[in-house]
Enzyme design. Structure first.
Site, PDB file in Angstrom:
ATOM      1  N   ASP A 180     -37.128   7.689   6.829  1.00 53.42           N
ATOM      2  CA  ASP A 180     -36.888   7.390   8.245  1.00 53.42           C
ATOM      3  C   ASP A 180     -37.174   5.909   8.471  1.00 53.42           C
ATOM      4  O   ASP A 180     -38.331   5.480   8.478  1.00 53.42           O
ATOM      5  CB  ASP A 180     -37.808   8.228   9.138  1.00 53.42           C
ATOM      6  CG  ASP A 180     -37.376   9.686   9.230  1.00 53.42           C
ATOM      7  OD1 ASP A 180     -36.602  10.114   8.360  1.00 53.42           O
ATOM      8  OD2 ASP A 180     -37.830  10.387  10.149  1.00 53.42           O
TER       9      ASP A 180
ATOM     10  N   LYS B   2     -31.785   8.879  14.589  1.00 52.62           N
ATOM     11  CA  LYS B   2     -32.999   9.475  15.138  1.00 52.62           C
ATOM     12  C   LYS B   2     -33.388   8.730  16.405  1.00 52.62           C
ATOM     13  O   LYS B   2     -33.217   7.511  16.495  1.00 52.62           O
ATOM     14  CB  LYS B   2     -34.105   9.401  14.083  1.00 52.62           C
ATOM     15  CG  LYS B   2     -35.480   9.859  14.526  1.00 52.62           C
ATOM     16  CD  LYS B   2     -36.471   9.739  13.360  1.00 52.62           C
ATOM     17  CE  LYS B   2     -37.908   9.968  13.802  1.00 52.62           C
ATOM     18  NZ  LYS B   2     -38.869   9.835  12.683  1.00 52.62           N
TER      19      LYS B   2
ATOM     20  N   LYS C   2     -31.518  13.465  14.756  1.00 53.07           N
ATOM     21  CA  LYS C   2     -32.906  13.907  14.798  1.00 53.07           C
ATOM     22  C   LYS C   2     -33.525  13.520  16.133  1.00 53.07           C
ATOM     23  O   LYS C   2     -33.487  12.360  16.539  1.00 53.07           O
ATOM     24  CB  LYS C   2     -33.704  13.289  13.651  1.00 53.07           C
ATOM     25  CG  LYS C   2     -35.185  13.673  13.645  1.00 53.07           C
ATOM     26  CD  LYS C   2     -35.897  13.134  12.419  1.00 53.07           C
ATOM     27  CE  LYS C   2     -37.404  13.382  12.480  1.00 53.07           C
ATOM     28  NZ  LYS C   2     -38.106  12.880  11.278  1.00 53.07           N
TER      29      LYS C   2
END
Length: 521
Positions: free
Chosen positions: A388, A451, A480
């Protein structure tokens, strides 16, 4: 401005900006330094004008002189653009289809990529459409004007490389940028599949596994609006998308007793409405099924969507051990920990299906692409299988799209295909336009997910942001939701909006159907 109009507008702006950046001497030098082949003298050369009619040009494969940018087409006279890459399948049929296109359109522009000029028979192309106008190898006039002047774009010799770049919206040359821009403007794009498979008669057929992967690629192209056809049907497609023999039949999942009506309305919710049909596709080799935002799959538990997260600075070894134990017990998708804890988490979860995720450039995203790439390699060496990364928010807000893309690409390339990459946008700091642009750049750079948040900024995930992100990236990428998700109801709201993964520190409470009062990661 509606979301679809906003997305199209941002797509156009980004493609233009990146093309202009790559066309500068510094852009070309940078691409050369990364080992990327440049078309002509620039990394994303987009044409240097139109030469005389093809019939009037000298034969052979050598460089052709070019003149000024193409003049606007006569009012009411349809124009089309043919983009030729280095595919060498069914070339006789390619020439026949180009002849048909030459008869159909009053003006036919033809672009050959540098590799196509080495592979294809230019005199045969000249004979097939003698009235066509050949674009120079080094196109430098405005790409937008060129594509805007055409009603449709045709790719008779589409290669696997070009198909992959179009599907990923990762235009790095004229051959991939022109169809991508055409799609962003809602124009017709028709591509022949034959050269992607390499279906020459003197070669053995492609293995089944390869064909399945290419079929998945074709599905992604179709999702963007590309009409993928056999070369014999190329010129038979009109600008509205119908073959000359009638309207196309919509592709649909085979009926298996779901609640869908007999006539498929292309709602994109087969995973919810026709589960038996979806299962038959998976059994047949499909590894991913696209789903529209709001699709709810009844047999997938909430826990399988969650990245069980602990990113606090004071997290101890005992905390990490507890985190991993909880992830095993509830079968969460992954644990998300700081890089210093990756090796420990990987050891604790070695025999478990739970993945190990870590964060890069966290939480500000203000490190360099090189620093993020080094962090990524180290994390993977320690056992991380999901990354991430935080986007360079300052560069995005400054309009430096090229730096943002290179920043993400550096992380994607550093994984060496060994890890998923999720790009944290920090949506609380962005405008709607910036959120769309960030999603597009992440997709262009080859990331797997976008995300919402780090959980350390001024706000977290909202259903509105998730819906916008899903609409921008389409069904091929994951979305996400992270930041402020504390209950099962929060998760269901995000999934309904289009999220396919949830980042939460309150994971256990969510899995048990409880609300959590805890905050932060």
């Amino acid at each position: 401005m509606a979301n679809d109009d906003l997305i199209k507008s941002i797509v156009s702006q980004v493609i233009q900006r990146l093309a202009a950046e790559d066309a500068t001497p510094s852009g070309a030098a940078r691409d050369a330094g990364r080992g990327q082949a440049a078309a002509g003298s620039s990394g994303a050369a987009v044409g240097k004008g139109v030469g005389a009619g093809i019939g009037g040009l000298a034969g052979g494969h050598g460089a052709l002189s070019s003149s000024a940018a193409p003049a606007p087409a006569p009012r009411g006279a349809p124009s089309a653009l043919v983009v030729l890459t280095a595919g060498d399948a069914a070339l006789d049929e390619v020439h026949r289809q180009m002849s048909l296109l030459g008869e159909r359109y009053s003006r036919l522009l033809v672009y050959l990529s540098p590799s196509a000029r080495k592979v294809l028979d230019l005199p045969a192309i000249r004979r097939s459409c003698p009235g066509g106008e050949l674009l120079g190898a080094e196109v430098t006039h405005e790409l937008r004007a060129l594509v805007e002047s055409c009603e449709a774009v045709y790719l008779p010799t589409l290669t696997l490389s070009t198909a992959s770049k179009i599907a990923a919206l990762a235009g790095d040359s004229a051959a991939s940028l022109m169809p991508i821009y055409a799609l962003s403007r809602g124009k017709t794009v028709v591509a022949a599949s034959n050269s992607v498979f390499g279906l020459r008669r003197d070669l053995p057929p492609a293995p089944e596994g390869f064909r399945q992967r290419v079929d998945a690629l074709f599905s992604e192209l179709a999702g963007l609006g590309v009409q993928v056809v056999d070369i014999a049907q190329l010129a038979g497609r009109d600008p509205a998308g119908s073959p000359s023999t009638g309207a196309p039949r919509a592709a649909s999942v085979a009926r298996g007793g779901g609640s869908c009506s007999e006539a498929c309305d292309a709602c994109g919710r087969c995973a919810e409405k026709n589960e038996p049909g979806v299962r038959s596709l998976v059994q047949g080799g499909a590894h991913r099924i696209g789903a529209a935002a709001g699709t709810l799959v009844s047999d997938r538990g909430l826990a399988g969507l969650i990245d069980h997260t602990l990113l606090k600075a004071d997290a101890t070894e005992a905390d990490i051990r507890k985190l991993c134990e909880e992830a095993r017990e509830h079968r969460f998708a992954s644990v998300c920990v700081n890089p210093t804890n990756v090796a420990l988490a990987a050891r604790l979860l070695q025999s478990s299906p739970v993945k190990v995720c870590t964060v890069i450039g966290f939480p500000l995203g203000a490190t360099t692409p090189t620093a993020k790439a080094i962090e990524t390699r180290d994390a993977i060496a320690n056992g991380a299988t999901e990354i991430d990364m935080v986007i360079n928010v300052g560069a995005l807000k400054s309009g430096d799209d090229d730096l943002v893309r290179r920043d993400i690409s550096a992380v994607v390339e550093a994984t060496g295909g060994q890890a998923l990459v999720k790009v944290i946008l920090e949506t609380a700091l962005l405008s709607r336009e910036e959120k769309v642009k960030a999603c597009l750049l992440a997709k262009m750079a080859g990331a797997h997910f976008v995300k919402t948040s780090t959980g350390f900024s001024t706000g977290g995930a909202t259903a509105e942001d998730i819906a916008l992100m899903r609409e921008t990236v389409g069904p091929q990428m994951g979305v996400k939701a992270s930041g402020g998700i504390k209950s099962a109801e929060d998760v269901k709201t995000m999934v309904a909006a289009g999220a396919t993964r949830i980042g939460a520190s309150a994971s256990v409470a969510i899995a048990r159907g409880e609300a959590s009062a805890s905050g932060g990661y």
